[in-house]
Each structure stands twice: as structure tokens, then as C-alpha cells.
Scaffold this motif. Structure first.
Motif, mmCIF file in Angstrom:
data_model
loop_
_atom_site.group_PDB
_atom_site.id
_atom_site.type_symbol
_atom_site.label_atom_id
_atom_site.label_comp_id
_atom_site.label_asym_id
_atom_site.label_seq_id
_atom_site.Cartn_x
_atom_site.Cartn_y
_atom_site.Cartn_z
ATOM 1 N N THR A 152 -22.105 5.329 36.679
ATOM 2 C CA THR A 152 -22.036 5.906 35.585
ATOM 3 C C THR A 152 -23.039 6.779 35.092
ATOM 4 O O THR A 152 -23.141 7.334 34.165
ATOM 5 C CB THR A 152 -21.885 4.722 34.532
ATOM 6 N N SER A 153 -24.075 7.098 35.917
ATOM 7 C CA SER A 153 -25.038 8.148 35.816
ATOM 8 C C SER A 153 -24.512 9.452 36.385
ATOM 9 O O SER A 153 -25.309 10.348 36.011
ATOM 10 C CB SER A 153 -26.336 7.712 36.377
ATOM 11 N N HIS A 154 -23.275 9.665 36.654
ATOM 12 C CA HIS A 154 -22.642 10.694 37.172
ATOM 13 C C HIS A 154 -21.669 11.243 35.979
ATOM 14 O O HIS A 154 -20.748 10.370 35.816
ATOM 15 C CB HIS A 154 -22.369 10.619 38.334
ATOM 16 N N LEU A 155 -21.616 12.408 35.438
ATOM 17 C CA LEU A 155 -20.644 13.126 34.599
ATOM 18 C C LEU A 155 -19.369 12.969 35.321
ATOM 19 O O LEU A 155 -18.403 12.817 34.731
ATOM 20 C CB LEU A 155 -21.006 14.357 34.074
ATOM 21 N N THR A 156 -19.397 13.125 36.613
ATOM 22 C CA THR A 156 -17.722 13.200 37.077
ATOM 23 C C THR A 156 -17.135 11.910 36.959
ATOM 24 O O THR A 156 -15.995 11.757 36.958
ATOM 25 C CB THR A 156 -17.794 13.622 38.621
ATOM 26 N N VAL A 157 -17.996 10.813 37.179
ATOM 27 C CA VAL A 157 -17.331 9.292 37.103
ATOM 28 C C VAL A 157 -17.116 9.229 35.531
ATOM 29 O O VAL A 157 -15.805 8.619 35.115
ATOM 30 C CB VAL A 157 -18.414 8.403 37.596
ATOM 31 N N THR A 158 -17.993 9.141 34.726
ATOM 32 C CA THR A 158 -17.588 8.817 33.243
ATOM 33 C C THR A 158 -16.737 9.872 32.735
ATOM 34 O O THR A 158 -15.708 9.512 31.693
ATOM 35 C CB THR A 158 -18.935 8.983 32.212
ATOM 36 N N GLY A 159 -16.588 11.023 33.168
ATOM 37 C CA GLY A 159 -15.600 12.140 32.673
ATOM 38 C C GLY A 159 -14.077 11.743 33.076
ATOM 39 O O GLY A 159 -13.202 12.055 32.376
ATOM 40 N N VAL A 160 -14.012 11.474 34.302
ATOM 41 C CA VAL A 160 -12.836 10.825 34.615
ATOM 42 C C VAL A 160 -12.176 9.782 34.096
ATOM 43 O O VAL A 160 -11.107 9.795 33.365
ATOM 44 C CB VAL A 160 -12.744 10.597 36.303
ATOM 45 N N LEU A 161 -12.987 8.649 33.684
ATOM 46 C CA LEU A 161 -12.676 7.586 32.825
ATOM 47 C C LEU A 161 -12.203 7.963 31.523
ATOM 48 O O LEU A 161 -11.293 7.548 30.842
ATOM 49 C CB LEU A 161 -13.852 6.452 32.724
ATOM 50 N N ALA A 162 -13.038 8.928 30.934
ATOM 51 C CA ALA A 162 -12.732 9.347 29.614
ATOM 52 C C ALA A 162 -11.237 10.286 29.469
ATOM 53 O O ALA A 162 -10.693 10.215 28.500
ATOM 54 C CB ALA A 162 -13.895 10.330 29.203
ATOM 55 N N LEU A 163 -11.328 11.045 30.601
ATOM 56 C CA LEU A 163 -9.896 11.563 30.774
ATOM 57 C C LEU A 163 -8.809 10.834 30.871
ATOM 58 O O LEU A 163 -7.435 11.105 30.347
ATOM 59 C CB LEU A 163 -9.952 12.812 32.067
ATOM 60 N N ILE A 164 -8.818 9.740 31.567
ATOM 61 C CA ILE A 164 -7.682 8.754 31.837
ATOM 62 C C ILE A 164 -7.402 8.330 30.545
ATOM 63 O O ILE A 164 -6.331 8.145 30.172
ATOM 64 C CB ILE A 164 -8.142 7.555 32.823
ATOM 65 N N SER A 165 -8.443 7.941 29.645
ATOM 66 C CA SER A 165 -8.287 7.226 28.330
ATOM 67 C C SER A 165 -7.511 8.399 27.465
ATOM 68 O O SER A 165 -6.652 7.951 26.655
ATOM 69 C CB SER A 165 -9.485 6.906 27.779
ATOM 70 N N PHE A 166 -8.035 9.590 27.497
ATOM 71 C CA PHE A 166 -7.585 10.718 26.657
ATOM 72 C C PHE A 166 -5.956 11.067 26.980
ATOM 73 O O PHE A 166 -5.115 10.944 26.381
ATOM 74 C CB PHE A 166 -8.416 11.881 26.816
#
Length: 263
Positions: free
Chosen positions: A124-138
Motif C-alpha cells: 500500500t506504499s505504492h500508488l499503483t496499488v492504492t490507485g487500482v483499489l480506488a479505481l475499482i471502488s469508483f
């Protein structure tokens, strides 16, 4: 933690590297299995074992079963309070999201580095991981919103009581605010975890350099205070790990509420 010429690089811990060779390629793309992927698998396995041990459905639940039921009830209650009765259908997704982030955050803080050859990694210290999780929610928010309301979903961007002359401006402002949600959702978790780990590595560097310096100055004035501060910040980071998982799940439930109820 990389050390070169007596200098410790706190950013080395975020470097993504292959763990089973560097020459895995498919159609010209490198598909090497990295340390990031490895720790995501470790996170999923740890989460699976946690759920497996807590789903015995005993009449008198043990501590493990009570913990699993407590987390499930917590997420279910949060979704019901934010969305209403319709929030129950989102429990599996939000629960999975919350638990994955929580386990990933905590595993990244555990002292696995004391085992030779083991290098812990916080996914979770990488934006690629947190960004993908956020995009899935969106994406789920958009699917639910348009699936339930059709083009009436756009009324979300025009608050009730808006003067007719102000509708174009308010619509653009609300739309931009809505589109920024996945970026702010992913960025918040990424920044919180990255900053905490950088601080811990810097303090760890002080401890190591103080020990190397030796004497009262090195041990008493550098290493010992840094070690005490490092322990305190580690405890704080464990709290942050839980809070960030909760915030991510909470904001996801709030966004889903907008899609379901058009508030």
C-alpha cells in the motif's frame, strides 16, 4: 535497507524487484514475479487463513471466530448506517477491501527483516496499488449509479435548490469534485503509508550509525533516543494502518451512498 558509503537510503524499501529471475517476458512485456506481487500473495494467504480459522460457526464462538464476526459486523453496520438496508449487498466487497488494506498495512510493519533473506514490503506504499483499489471502488459506484438511475444519475451534480442560472457552474464544479474522488482516495492511503515507513527507516539509520559510532555519544545520544522514538512511532503506525483501512472503507461506503440514494 540499502547502505552505501555509510549512508542509508530510506527509499530503497519501495524498490520493486523481481524475486524469481529477471527474464520472464511475454509478447515483449516483462512479467517477472516481483516483491510487490509476492507480498500481495502473502497478504491474501494471511487473510484467507484468518477467515478460515474464524468461520467454524460454533454455537459458542471462540476468540478467533468472534474476531471475524466482529469485523464483519463492523463493516455491515457501517454500510447500513451510511447507505441504509440496501448497503447489505455491498458488505462482501467493502469487507474484502477493508481487510486487504488492513492486513497489507500491518504485514508491512512487522519485523520480518530480522529473518535472513526476508525483505518485507508494504504494497500500500505504492500508488499503483492504492490507485487500482480506488479505481475499482469508483467503477462500482458508476455501475451502481447508472444501473439504478440511468442518466438521472447526473442529478447528483446539481444539488436541490440550486438557482437555475447557477446550474451550469455548479454542475461543472460538482462533476470535477466527483472525478477527483478516486485520486484523493488512492493518494491518501499511499501518502500515509509511505511517509510513515520513510520516517521509520530514517530513525533505523540513526540507530545503526550510532551503534557504529560507539561510545557514549553514539549509543547514549543517538542510538538509544532514536530506538525509543522508533518504537513509539511504530505503535503509532499500527494505529495509522487501521485508521487508513477504515477511512478507505468509509469513503467507499459514502460514495456508494451517493450512487444508491443520489444524496
Amino acid at each position: 535497507m540499502a547502505e552505501q558509503g555509510g549512508k542509508i537510503d530510506p527509499m530503497h524499501q519501495f524498490l520493486i524487484e523481481p524475486v524469481f529471475g529477471r527474464d520472464w517476458s511475454l509478447f515483449g512485456y516483462n512479467i517477472a514475479f516481483t516483491n510487490s506481487a509476492l507480498w500481495m500473495v502473502v497478504t491474501l494467504v494471511a487473510l484467507w487463513l484468518f477467515m478460515l480459522g474464524g468461520m467454524k460457526r460454533q454455537l459458542v464462538p471462540g476468540r478467533w471466530q468472534a474476531a471475524v464476526e466482529g469485523f464483519t459486523g463492523f463493516i455491515s453496520s457501517m454500510l447500513t448506517s451510511n447507505i441504509g438496508p440496501q448497503g447489505k449487498r455491498f458488505v462482501p466487497y467493502v469487507f474484502s477491501l477493508f481487510m486487504f488494506i488492513l492486513f497489507a498495512n500491518i504485514l508491512g510493519l512487522l519485523p520480518f527483516g530480522i529473518v535472513p533473506g526476508v525483505h518485507p514490503f508494504t504494497v500500500t506504499s505504492h500508488l499503483t496499488v492504492t490507485g487500482v483499489l480506488a479505481l475499482i471502488s469508483f467503477a462500482i459506484v458508476l455501475i451502481v449509479g447508472f444501473g439504478k438511475h440511468g442518466f438521472h444519475f447526473f442529478s447528483l451534480f446539481v444539488p436541490h435548490g440550486t438557482p437555475v442560472v447557477m446550474i451550469p457552474l455548479i454542475f461543472v464544479v460538482e462533476l470535477m469534485s466527483f472525478l477527483v474522488r478516486p485520486f484523493s482516495l488512492g493518494l491518501r492511503l499511499f501518502v500515509a503509508m509511505t511517509a510513515g515507513h520513510i520516517l521509520l527507516k530514517v530513525l533505523a539509520g540513526f540507530v545503526i550509525n550510532g551503534v557504529a559510532l560507539g561510545g557514549v555519544l553514539g549509543l547514549g545520544l543517538v542510538s538509544l533516543p532514536s530506538l525509543v522514538l522508533m518504537i513509539g512511532i511504530t505503535l503509532l503506525e499500527l494505529l495509522v494502518a487501521g485508521i487508513q483501512a477504515y477511512v478507505f472503507a468509509l469513503l467507499t461506503s459514502v460514495y456508494l451512498n451517493d450512487a444508491v440514494n443520489l444524496h
